[in-house]
Design a protein around this motif. Structure first.
Motif, PDB file in Angstrom:
ATOM      1  N   ALA A  77       0.775  -1.389  -0.065  1.00  0.00           N
ATOM      2  CA  ALA A  77       0.153  -0.216  -0.085  1.00  0.00           C
ATOM      3  C   ALA A  77       0.994   1.451  -0.189  1.00  0.00           C
ATOM      4  O   ALA A  77       0.593   2.310  -0.704  1.00  0.00           O
ATOM      5  CB  ALA A  77      -0.786   0.144   1.210  1.00  0.00           C
ATOM      6  N   LEU A  78       1.961   1.296   0.691  1.00  0.00           N
ATOM      7  CA  LEU A  78       2.750   2.520   0.832  1.00  0.00           C
ATOM      8  C   LEU A  78       3.390   2.686  -0.565  1.00  0.00           C
ATOM      9  O   LEU A  78       3.724   3.889  -0.805  1.00  0.00           O
ATOM     10  CB  LEU A  78       3.796   2.219   1.679  1.00  0.00           C
ATOM     11  N   ALA A  79       3.749   1.568  -1.144  1.00  0.00           N
ATOM     12  CA  ALA A  79       4.463   1.771  -2.380  1.00  0.00           C
ATOM     13  C   ALA A  79       3.670   2.491  -3.490  1.00  0.00           C
ATOM     14  O   ALA A  79       3.988   3.472  -4.023  1.00  0.00           O
ATOM     15  CB  ALA A  79       4.868   0.383  -2.954  1.00  0.00           C
ATOM     16  N   ILE A  80       2.390   1.771  -3.518  1.00  0.00           N
ATOM     17  CA  ILE A  80       1.407   2.465  -4.554  1.00  0.00           C
ATOM     18  C   ILE A  80       1.202   4.224  -4.261  1.00  0.00           C
ATOM     19  O   ILE A  80       1.375   4.729  -5.045  1.00  0.00           O
ATOM     20  CB  ILE A  80      -0.160   1.922  -4.181  1.00  0.00           C
ATOM     21  N   PHE A  81       1.175   4.376  -2.957  1.00  0.00           N
ATOM     22  CA  PHE A  81       0.935   5.806  -2.487  1.00  0.00           C
ATOM     23  C   PHE A  81       1.916   6.531  -2.714  1.00  0.00           C
ATOM     24  O   PHE A  81       1.906   7.694  -3.477  1.00  0.00           O
ATOM     25  CB  PHE A  81       0.513   5.825  -1.176  1.00  0.00           C
ATOM     26  N   LEU A  82       3.246   6.133  -2.477  1.00  0.00           N
ATOM     27  CA  LEU A  82       4.333   6.828  -2.691  1.00  0.00           C
ATOM     28  C   LEU A  82       4.674   7.176  -4.154  1.00  0.00           C
ATOM     29  O   LEU A  82       5.070   8.439  -4.339  1.00  0.00           O
ATOM     30  CB  LEU A  82       5.422   6.107  -1.989  1.00  0.00           C
ATOM     31  N   GLY A  83       4.407   6.106  -4.788  1.00  0.00           N
ATOM     32  CA  GLY A  83       4.789   6.406  -6.203  1.00  0.00           C
ATOM     33  C   GLY A  83       3.707   7.317  -6.926  1.00  0.00           C
ATOM     34  O   GLY A  83       3.986   8.315  -7.705  1.00  0.00           O
TER      35      GLY A  83
END
Lengths: 305, 305, 305, 305, 305
Positions: free
Chosen positions: D63-69
């Motif tokens: 979830a963090l990766a999607i968001f940070l991207g």
């Protein structure tokens, strides 16, 4: 007229009134207490041990990640396109006002005043249409009586105002106050206003295919409800915390996407259409040499979550 | 004229009639019962133990994720570009109608009526071409008889209507009713209508390279059929549930992409071309001062899955 | 004129003739038999146990995933941009033909015929240039003799045709058959044709930086050749199957990207330039009132893989 | 006028003065010492063992990766769009200056000088508005006294300057120094300057939905604070190093996105508006035949971190 | 004029001269021998066992993946935008040449020759400015003496050439050789050339925020230096191979991004500006009826790595 960034630490503790957190609170609490119950029952359901490990969740996470990423990006694109279109309303209205004030007549603003007020009325009715408010709302004395009278029954009120603005241009041209060249230039600017109207109607009338939301929503729920069974054996009482973390991120992203994908609503993160219309009003009245109304109050108040 | 969002909880339980779920139901059931059989056989195939663990599925998932993400985004881009093009049809028709009504003649709408009706006919034949319906379908009395007669045999009917609209403009210009400047401005608007036509033909005639679908479809199937063997040893009877979850997300995303990547069809998630053409009709008739037909009935009905 | 989607189940079993699968077949077989050999040798190479597990492949997979995703998206963007440019060729030719037929002269098509045929010649030479065929190929009697004579020696044949089309416009204008306003409008349309030509030359002359392909190709190969050593200890005889799956997805994606990133070639998934040129020909001849040639035969045949 | 790349090895050791590292230093130190404390306590909190493993962090990471991207891409898009808009200010000012110098009058630059200086003033007030500086800042003697006098009280100073530039054009046209055709062309260039102004105001007034930052910021913090408990059992004293690595990447990306998403500020990575305005000034004065001021000093100094 | 794809197998073994591999060779060797040393020491550093496993690298990989993906995409976008702008230089020069040759005068090319040569000079000085070469480099006798004399001291030489081209147009217009309509059309084409100039200056003057490179470069290095410690216990002597693989992909991608993000340099993967300028020269001389110089030699030679 520029909104400044809030100090960094504020972001951690505060959120806006009417917060998105409240909308997802019930879902969050449900998932949290479910996780607690699972830990208490040691992952058993009616005395039957649910044999999940964390491995399947990695596999499920892949599909969810693709989907969630798609959803966020698409919703934001709709939001930002809508914002751009409204930016063009301001720019187009300013350009037409400048041209009406400098290209025609003797340079006094008296002559062009009805046209410039009509541009403000266009922005106001466009907001009314997109928000489902009565077409004549807030038009005050911006329009001539005979045009104003057609508003309440109009299928597309802003389009009728464009028709009237075009008729005003024709009258100026036929009176010899506008050369054909300049008339055509202003006509092209009206075309662009019609494009912004059509673009906003397109966004409002064509939601993201409904099935996308359904698939994503179901998958997120199911994922978060199964997750405690997969974690309880390895991390015990940390399960509710981790589940709350994951579900917070998923549900919050989903709810936010839901909010901004229809950017003309009146929820916290939707476009500030009233402020934009007020900006058009102020900008055009300043060009007319009038004293614009005071700028709208900034809309953000903070409240402890 | 704006479609509002459905309440949140509805999304979880309901889907549209003619649902995408039904299209993938047989695939889902096959994979589900395969998973059950694998659990019953303890992962053995003809007494030979299939030695899979969940690790290889992470590796396979990477390639699938890239591919699925590409597919969703590309399909949606096609869908949204098609929607934009149809939005331009509405905007272009409105602009030409406004110009015909205000730029030429004496301002009465009688003179420009054939031209405005011809614009509606353009939108209708464009829909007919894209949906494979007979070219003259729904043209009623929108076109002069001699143009209407050419429609059934036309290779590209909308293009012939543009040719006729251009001839109408020339006649007005030669009759001195349009200055060259304004004639050229309307000519440019016809150019843009031709662009939307060409753009839609491009989308309809150039599917996503077929090989992409083949690779993705095969990989998804194989992945879902192998998955039970990889999970059965660690999660036992939870295997069918997890497999159903993963395959639901994969198959549903794939089927939806399949549906919207050819946006001019008549499936549930395709573009509502009939409604858009009706919108053009209503908008232009309102500008002519006629009473537009009632708006089309909203198309969404809900049905319990 | 619209290609319809094939039924769903066809996708699973069939692929086009000249299939991409054949191109990657040797690579696939090599990797598959390598995996078999590794299983037979129990992961030993010359009596030395290769101590790989599946963990490093997750790490390597991350970099590959980024790269493969970039490659697919970029190749498809090139393909789709090229398709858009060719769509503009059709639209631009139609627009110029309509203007030549309605804006100038007495409305009969005789006068404008050489100009309209010249537009078809432009599309044909543009295809010839992009495919490396002789410049005068397929021009038949589309061009006046003196222009046709310059074609074989021309560095950029389509550009010379544009020059001739511009000279035709000047002759019409100087003969008083075109007002300056309309002449300029058609001149701008010629500009846009020149833009599509320049855009296609740009795509053809500027491949994706070569180094990208090199890095990706090497990484994919190495990954697939090491993979059996990482899986053999945990999944035994399933190794060749998983390796074949992973390498199929990687190699197929790579080969497909390779194919469409130079969209003007003549491979299975490249643009159907001949069909598009035939479409321009048919569309313009229909506008001239001639009977267009029959539409080109659809190009897809299926063959069992 | 082109900034060259720094040598490769410099990148590793040096960062700019006012570095982003300093802004996130306190967060970094907090997380680092927390990790040390966790290792010392063997992952226990008040004698209660926190039973985390690294598995849940993979799930949370998705979830963090999607968001940070999403955050990085969106912030950079805002930054780059703002840069493009300012590029258009330079281009638009140059074009209008060229047209004023060559299209009107006798070719001497004396006549057009006030107009060209007014263009510089437009760029300067636009920067002032976006940075919240007094509207008349740096205008020197670029504007006639009566226009300058209206600046301090203006709601939108650059818009008033555009109004004045439009009035100058009208005066030229009415004096017969500009044909209507050329007047309209320059008018269209003024429209485009108004568009860049409107675009910059849009970016400045519409921050990324605030909730996005809140969700991401909280998730990053919580993730980094829990991480030591998940790693301590398997990697012991390497935990603080790994936690510092992960949190450095997360916090730095977040802080950088924060910086560039409001590109008109004065932080290290924001747009060099002063340099761009100086570039407009130099370029236009050179076209006037004056000796431009020396180019602004390059802004980058290096400092050991 | 089209560069063809190399045969498939070539890609695996060869790379261009001045290869990117050489630039990253020292970094690669350092990491490779570090990994060997770690294996020899059994993961101990000064007799202290570094207790890393592969799990933390998955977590670190997530952040790196986001970042690297962002970097590649952004660099490539800059590269491709720059290529498009140069494509527009060719297209714009061709269009202006065509218009100068067909719209004005008696159709002979003698009259328009200075203007057409000036367009070639524009492209040449634009390359000179972007590559930091002397402004008058390669101008030969393309420009009249009095314009050429101003080049060496010019702040922006291409802009001065545009000014001169505009003055040439004015002279033609005042001599009655160009109608105002056509003059304005060519003026608009000059505007677009100015836009390509401004766009290239923007890309050259605004590198990707420096901090991005710093964060990414540090993270990649640290990741690759820690990786051997995390792998040594599980895969022993395969560690150096895996580390070399991962670091090759990371460093190569980073170095390539570094190269193409400033696309106007002279490194192997930068834009072939000299070839493009030569193309403009050849294309315009052919339109003048002159024999163009032979096409530039293709730039790619292969060398065994």
């Amino acid at each position: 007229m520029i909104v400044r960034s809030r100090p960094h630490w504020v972001r951690l503790l505060f959120v806006r009134r009417g917060s998105l957190l409240r909308r997802i609170l019930s879902q969050q609490l449900f998932v949290f207490f479910l996780a607690c119950a699972v830990v208490l029952a040691h992952g058993e359901l009616f005395d039957w041990k649910v044999t999940l490990t964390s491995a399947p969740f990695s596999l499920m996470g892949v599909a969810l990640a693709i989907f969630l990423g798609f959803r966020i990006n698409t919703s934001y694109d709709r939001y930002w396109e809508a914002r751009k279109l409204w930016g063009h309303v301001l720019v187009g209205a300013r350009n037409l006002a400048r041209q009406a004030l400098t290209l025609s007549g003797d340079g006094s603003s008296v002559h062009a005043r009805p046209f410039v007020l009509g541009l403000i009325a266009f922005a106001a009715t466009m907001r009314n249409e997109l928000r489902g408010r009565p077409a004549a709302d807030g038009l005050g004395n911006l329009l001539p009586a005979e045009v104003l009278a057609r508003m309440p029954a109009a299928r597309s009120a802003p389009n009728l105002i464009l028709l009237w603005l075009g008729a005003w241009l024709r009258a100026r041209r036929e009176a010899g106050e506008l050369t054909p060249m300049l008339a055509q230039h202003m006509e092209a600017s009206l075309d662009r206003l019609a494009e912004t109207l059509g673009g906003c109607e397109r966004i409002a009338n064509t939601p993201l295919p409904f099935t996308y939301s359904v698939i994503l929503h179901r998958s997120c729920y199911l994922y978060c409800m199964l997750l405690p069974f997969g974690l309880v054996d390895s991390i015990g009482w940390m399960t509710p915390l981790v589940v709350a973390f994951v579900s917070y991120t998923f549900f919050a992203l989903e709810a936010l996407s839901d909010e901004i994908e229809e950017p003309f609503g009146t929820m916290a993160n939707d476009l500030a259409l009233d402020a934009i219309v007020a900006g058009v009003d102020a900008s055009l009245r300043e060009m007319l040499g009038e004293i614009p109304p005071p700028p709208p109050r900034p809309d953000a108040e903070f409240i402890l979550t």
